[in-house]
Design a protein around this motif. Structure first.
Motif, PDB file in Angstrom:
ATOM      1  N   ASP A  89       0.844  -1.188   0.000  1.00 47.36           N
ATOM      2  CA  ASP A  89       0.000   0.000   0.000  1.00 47.36           C
ATOM      3  C   ASP A  89       0.886   1.248   0.000  1.00 47.36           C
ATOM      4  OD1 ASP A  89      -2.766   1.289   0.656  1.00 47.36           O
ATOM      5  OD2 ASP A  89      -1.357   2.125   2.113  1.00 47.36           O
ATOM      6  N   ALA A  90       0.543   2.214  -0.829  1.00 46.95           N
ATOM      7  CA  ALA A  90       1.358   3.427  -0.993  1.00 46.95           C
ATOM      8  C   ALA A  90       1.606   4.132   0.345  1.00 46.95           C
ATOM      9  CB  ALA A  90       0.688   4.374  -1.981  1.00 46.95           C
ATOM     10  N   ASP A  91       0.574   4.286   1.158  1.00 48.02           N
ATOM     11  CA  ASP A  91       0.732   4.981   2.435  1.00 48.02           C
ATOM     12  C   ASP A  91       1.636   4.209   3.394  1.00 48.02           C
ATOM     13  OD1 ASP A  91      -0.884   7.069   1.556  1.00 48.02           O
ATOM     14  OD2 ASP A  91      -2.695   6.231   2.467  1.00 48.02           O
ATOM     15  N   ASP A  92       1.535   2.882   3.367  1.00 51.11           N
ATOM     16  CA  ASP A  92       2.388   2.063   4.240  1.00 51.11           C
ATOM     17  C   ASP A  92       3.861   2.239   3.882  1.00 51.11           C
ATOM     18  OD1 ASP A  92       0.095   1.135   5.498  1.00 51.11           O
ATOM     19  OD2 ASP A  92       0.104  -0.797   4.451  1.00 51.11           O
ATOM     20  N   LEU A  93       4.169   2.266   2.598  1.00 49.46           N
ATOM     21  CA  LEU A  93       5.557   2.449   2.188  1.00 49.46           C
ATOM     22  C   LEU A  93       6.063   3.837   2.596  1.00 49.46           C
ATOM     23  CD1 LEU A  93       8.060   1.257   0.859  1.00 49.46           C
ATOM     24  CD2 LEU A  93       7.261   2.217  -1.310  1.00 49.46           C
ATOM     25  N   VAL A  94       5.240   4.849   2.451  1.00 50.66           N
ATOM     26  CA  VAL A  94       5.636   6.200   2.880  1.00 50.66           C
ATOM     27  C   VAL A  94       6.004   6.195   4.357  1.00 50.66           C
ATOM     28  CG1 VAL A  94       4.802   8.559   3.300  1.00 50.66           C
ATOM     29  CG2 VAL A  94       4.379   7.455   1.102  1.00 50.66           C
ATOM     30  N   GLU A  95       5.209   5.540   5.175  1.00 54.70           N
ATOM     31  CA  GLU A  95       5.482   5.508   6.617  1.00 54.70           C
ATOM     32  C   GLU A  95       6.800   4.796   6.923  1.00 54.70           C
ATOM     33  OE1 GLU A  95       4.019   7.258   9.055  1.00 54.70           O
ATOM     34  OE2 GLU A  95       2.955   8.126   7.352  1.00 54.70           O
ATOM     35  N   VAL A  96       7.082   3.700   6.226  1.00 53.28           N
ATOM     36  CA  VAL A  96       8.346   2.979   6.451  1.00 53.28           C
ATOM     37  C   VAL A  96       9.528   3.848   6.021  1.00 53.28           C
ATOM     38  CG1 VAL A  96       9.739   1.028   5.631  1.00 53.28           C
ATOM     39  CG2 VAL A  96       7.389   0.661   6.379  1.00 53.28           C
ATOM     40  N   LEU A  97       9.437   4.465   4.864  1.00 50.90           N
ATOM     41  CA  LEU A  97      10.538   5.329   4.403  1.00 50.90           C
ATOM     42  C   LEU A  97      10.716   6.519   5.335  1.00 50.90           C
ATOM     43  CD1 LEU A  97       9.878   5.227   0.548  1.00 50.90           C
ATOM     44  CD2 LEU A  97      11.595   3.941   1.856  1.00 50.90           C
ATOM     45  N   LYS A  98       9.615   7.083   5.758  1.00 48.03           N
ATOM     46  CA  LYS A  98       9.672   8.218   6.691  1.00 48.03           C
ATOM     47  C   LYS A  98      10.360   7.812   8.003  1.00 48.03           C
ATOM     48  CE  LYS A  98       6.166  10.690   8.851  1.00 48.03           C
ATOM     49  NZ  LYS A  98       4.780  11.149   8.929  1.00 48.03           N
ATOM     50  N   SER A  99      10.045   6.620   8.494  1.00 47.87           N
ATOM     51  CA  SER A  99      10.638   6.159   9.755  1.00 47.87           C
ATOM     52  C   SER A  99      12.154   5.982   9.645  1.00 47.87           C
ATOM     53  CB  SER A  99       9.986   4.862  10.233  1.00 47.87           C
ATOM     54  OG  SER A  99      10.410   3.763   9.464  1.00 47.87           O
TER      55      SER A  99
END
Length: 172
Positions: A89-99
């Motif tokens: 999911d696009a939002d899930d990947l953003v959160e992982v990269l952000k972390s």
């Protein structure tokens, strides 16, 4: 006929592993060609696997940027921090990269693209959920609603189409 799927591991700030081949940032053009073979070339960028992978070289012919361009339907399946970059999911990947980027997004193109400077990763997509919603409203207002188009656009909006990795400070 379905293309052979190639698994790729993205190690930010270092390079990638394609099946058993390591392509590292700073590697010479001749080393890349010896590993991957001849490429389709445009300027100083080499394209492989039907243009699903682009490797950009600097003025010294060293790898400065690696870009996965095939999206969910491409022949390369890149993984970063254990996540399937195009299938998640696009939002899930953003959160992982952000972390992994000190909980920051360094550049946001209205949800179509994000850059994460500390890990030197960029992602982009062709559509956003908000954009699809606007399209739906316009189609309904015009009396031209197309469910197939909506389904296709929603699928694009749920996943990233590209993920690229540059050498340190590439995005900064």
């Amino acid at each position: 006929m379905r293309k052979h799927t190639i698994k790729a591991i993205i190690n930010s700030l270092e390079g990638i592993i394609l099946d058993d081949k390591k392509i590292l940032l700073g590697m010479s053009k001749s080393e890349v060609v010896s590993l991957l073979g001849n490429a389709d070339i445009w300027e100083n960028c080499y394209y492989y696997f039907d243009s699903d992978l682009a490797i950009d070289f600097d003025e010294s012919d060293k790898v400065q940027f690696i870009d996965f361009l095939g999206g969910k339907n491409g022949c390369i399946k890149p993984y970063i921090y254990g996540m399937a970059a195009f299938d998640s999911d696009a939002d899930d990947l953003v959160e992982v990269l952000k972390s992994h980027n000190n909980d920051r997004i360094d550049y946001d193109e209205n949800g179509y693209a994000y850059n994460f400077n500390e890990i030197s990763i960029g992602i982009s997509r062709e559509s956003t959920p908000e954009g699809v919603q606007r399209d739906i409203e316009e189609m309904k207002a015009d009396g031209e609603y197309d469910q197939d188009y909506v389904d296709s656009e929603l699928e694009l909006a749920r996943h990233w189409a590209t993920i690229g990795m540059g050498r340190p400070n590439y995005y900064g």
